[in-house]
Scaffold this active site. Sequence first.
Site, PDB file in Angstrom:
ATOM      1  N   ARG A 163       0.855  -1.185   0.000  1.00 36.30           N
ATOM      2  CA  ARG A 163       0.000   0.000   0.000  1.00 36.30           C
ATOM      3  C   ARG A 163       0.893   1.238   0.000  1.00 36.30           C
ATOM      4  O   ARG A 163       2.037   1.193   0.441  1.00 36.30           O
ATOM      5  CB  ARG A 163      -0.912   0.018   1.230  1.00 36.30           C
ATOM      6  CG  ARG A 163      -1.837  -1.189   1.346  1.00 36.30           C
ATOM      7  CD  ARG A 163      -2.668  -1.103   2.622  1.00 36.30           C
ATOM      8  NE  ARG A 163      -3.591  -2.225   2.767  1.00 36.30           N
ATOM      9  CZ  ARG A 163      -3.326  -3.338   3.419  1.00 36.30           C
ATOM     10  NH1 ARG A 163      -2.137  -3.477   3.999  1.00 36.30           N
ATOM     11  NH2 ARG A 163      -4.216  -4.304   3.514  1.00 36.30           N
ATOM     12  N   LYS A 188      -2.552  -1.745   7.699  1.00 39.39           N
ATOM     13  CA  LYS A 188      -3.714  -1.278   8.443  1.00 39.39           C
ATOM     14  C   LYS A 188      -3.718  -1.865   9.851  1.00 39.39           C
ATOM     15  O   LYS A 188      -3.396  -3.041  10.046  1.00 39.39           O
ATOM     16  CB  LYS A 188      -4.994  -1.675   7.707  1.00 39.39           C
ATOM     17  CG  LYS A 188      -5.192  -0.951   6.374  1.00 39.39           C
ATOM     18  CD  LYS A 188      -6.510  -1.348   5.725  1.00 39.39           C
ATOM     19  CE  LYS A 188      -6.736  -0.587   4.446  1.00 39.39           C
ATOM     20  NZ  LYS A 188      -8.022  -0.960   3.799  1.00 39.39           N
ATOM     21  N   HIS A 263      -2.574   2.596  -5.763  1.00 45.44           N
ATOM     22  CA  HIS A 263      -3.222   1.319  -5.467  1.00 45.44           C
ATOM     23  C   HIS A 263      -3.339   0.463  -6.733  1.00 45.44           C
ATOM     24  O   HIS A 263      -3.437  -0.762  -6.643  1.00 45.44           O
ATOM     25  CB  HIS A 263      -4.603   1.557  -4.863  1.00 45.44           C
ATOM     26  CG  HIS A 263      -4.965   0.569  -3.800  1.00 45.44           C
ATOM     27  ND1 HIS A 263      -4.306   0.483  -2.584  1.00 45.44           N
ATOM     28  CD2 HIS A 263      -5.901  -0.419  -3.772  1.00 45.44           C
ATOM     29  CE1 HIS A 263      -4.833  -0.486  -1.858  1.00 45.44           C
ATOM     30  NE2 HIS A 263      -5.779  -1.056  -2.558  1.00 45.44           N
ATOM     31  N   ARG A 266      -0.536  -1.904  -6.877  1.00 47.00           N
ATOM     32  CA  ARG A 266      -0.811  -3.043  -5.982  1.00 47.00           C
ATOM     33  C   ARG A 266      -1.765  -4.023  -6.662  1.00 47.00           C
ATOM     34  O   ARG A 266      -1.558  -5.241  -6.617  1.00 47.00           O
ATOM     35  CB  ARG A 266      -1.401  -2.503  -4.684  1.00 47.00           C
ATOM     36  CG  ARG A 266      -1.849  -3.541  -3.662  1.00 47.00           C
ATOM     37  CD  ARG A 266      -2.263  -2.807  -2.394  1.00 47.00           C
ATOM     38  NE  ARG A 266      -3.072  -3.588  -1.475  1.00 47.00           N
ATOM     39  CZ  ARG A 266      -2.587  -4.375  -0.524  1.00 47.00           C
ATOM     40  NH1 ARG A 266      -1.286  -4.506  -0.396  1.00 47.00           N
ATOM     41  NH2 ARG A 266      -3.378  -5.026   0.298  1.00 47.00           N
ATOM     42  N   HIS A 289      -4.219  -8.920   3.445  1.00 45.91           N
ATOM     43  CA  HIS A 289      -5.666  -8.862   3.634  1.00 45.91           C
ATOM     44  C   HIS A 289      -6.054  -9.679   4.868  1.00 45.91           C
ATOM     45  O   HIS A 289      -5.520 -10.773   5.086  1.00 45.91           O
ATOM     46  CB  HIS A 289      -6.402  -9.434   2.417  1.00 45.91           C
ATOM     47  CG  HIS A 289      -6.334  -8.556   1.210  1.00 45.91           C
ATOM     48  ND1 HIS A 289      -6.569  -9.013  -0.059  1.00 45.91           N
ATOM     49  CD2 HIS A 289      -6.067  -7.230   1.084  1.00 45.91           C
ATOM     50  CE1 HIS A 289      -6.450  -8.012  -0.923  1.00 45.91           C
ATOM     51  NE2 HIS A 289      -6.140  -6.928  -0.251  1.00 45.91           N
ATOM     52  N   TYR A 298      -9.994 -10.143  -7.128  1.00 46.68           N
ATOM     53  CA  TYR A 298      -9.079 -10.319  -8.248  1.00 46.68           C
ATOM     54  C   TYR A 298      -9.461 -11.547  -9.075  1.00 46.68           C
ATOM     55  O   TYR A 298      -9.321 -11.550 -10.298  1.00 46.68           O
ATOM     56  CB  TYR A 298      -7.643 -10.437  -7.744  1.00 46.68           C
ATOM     57  CG  TYR A 298      -7.189  -9.216  -6.978  1.00 46.68           C
ATOM     58  CD1 TYR A 298      -7.017  -7.998  -7.624  1.00 46.68           C
ATOM     59  CD2 TYR A 298      -6.957  -9.271  -5.610  1.00 46.68           C
ATOM     60  CE1 TYR A 298      -6.620  -6.869  -6.927  1.00 46.68           C
ATOM     61  CE2 TYR A 298      -6.553  -8.147  -4.901  1.00 46.68           C
ATOM     62  CZ  TYR A 298      -6.394  -6.948  -5.561  1.00 46.68           C
ATOM     63  OH  TYR A 298      -6.013  -5.840  -4.866  1.00 46.68           O
TER      64      TYR A 298
END
Length: 338
Positions: A163, A188, A263, A266, A289, A298
């Site tokens: 990120r 995150k 992004h 990514r 994730h 994806y």
Amino acid sequence: MNKRITYDFSYYVSKFLTDYLIKRRNASSHTILSYRDTFKLLIQFLMERGMKPEKISIEMLNRSLLMNFLAWLQNERNCGIATQNQRLAGIHSFFRYVQEEDPKYLHITQGVLAIPYKKSSTPIVNYLSTDGIKLLLQQPDTSTKLGYRDFVLLSLMYDTGARVQEVADLTIGNLVFEQLPYIVLTGKGRKSRIVPLMKESAQMLRQYVGHFPFPDSRQLSPLFPNRNGQKISRAGISYILDKYISQARRLSPNLIPDIVTPHCVRHSKAMHLLQAGVNLAYIRDFLGHSDIKTTEIYARVDSASKRKALEKAYSNLGPPPDKSWTEDKSLMAWLKSL
């Protein structure tokens, strides 16, 4: 006897932002800034309705008022669904904190926490092809100091699928050059993950660290400093990417999508891993994730791309359809005679 009103909104907001999020939630600086902006907007909304910040109590912030705030974001500030949901997430977090601090507000908080998020359409996943990535990485002038930095930055963004904030926060100490080199990314919720570095990437980073002038306290030095030697910002990385995307688009418009953000780089790495046959569970861990459902986007995009390619190449090799029985006049005449 009149009930005395306690104007405690400012107290709880201050404690929420400066104590709860930092000490108890260990929230990232990005999350804290996002929640702070939510309250700046909420206070602006309340002031437009004649309510002074120092004269607001938690009891005034009922479900109806906050629903009007969300409508104000949409109608007056033209905020999209994603932004509205982001602001609502900040409000939900705040009211969970309030109910923990003072259960007397449970009747207020439960109503606010019941405000649902708006459903939005599945976001479009923009990504570059492998040829697009190669073209992008050919743009920086590596003979200059900043061009060399930009090349390594963009290469690392793609190689690690990081990120933009994870790249901005990198320090020299996050690089580990052992027998199996890796980099430590912090994403995150301040969750860290280890991402293996391929041989070529590790060699590139070794050369970069060896040639780029870093201060003596190298371990804590930002890996990608700006012109002033400070940690590069998210906006700075976006500026760098935009610069080279514009150059690449002029050379080959068909390889570069109309919209390319950090992004998107990514997304590109994730799509290329999937197309190479890498298991979704590994891609999930690689990207950091928390839920594989996030990674499945994806797979859906890749499936849609394959369908479009098949439909484009499809040829109907079957026999032509039979003539309709209703067009056979002799048959129709016989049926009518029955």
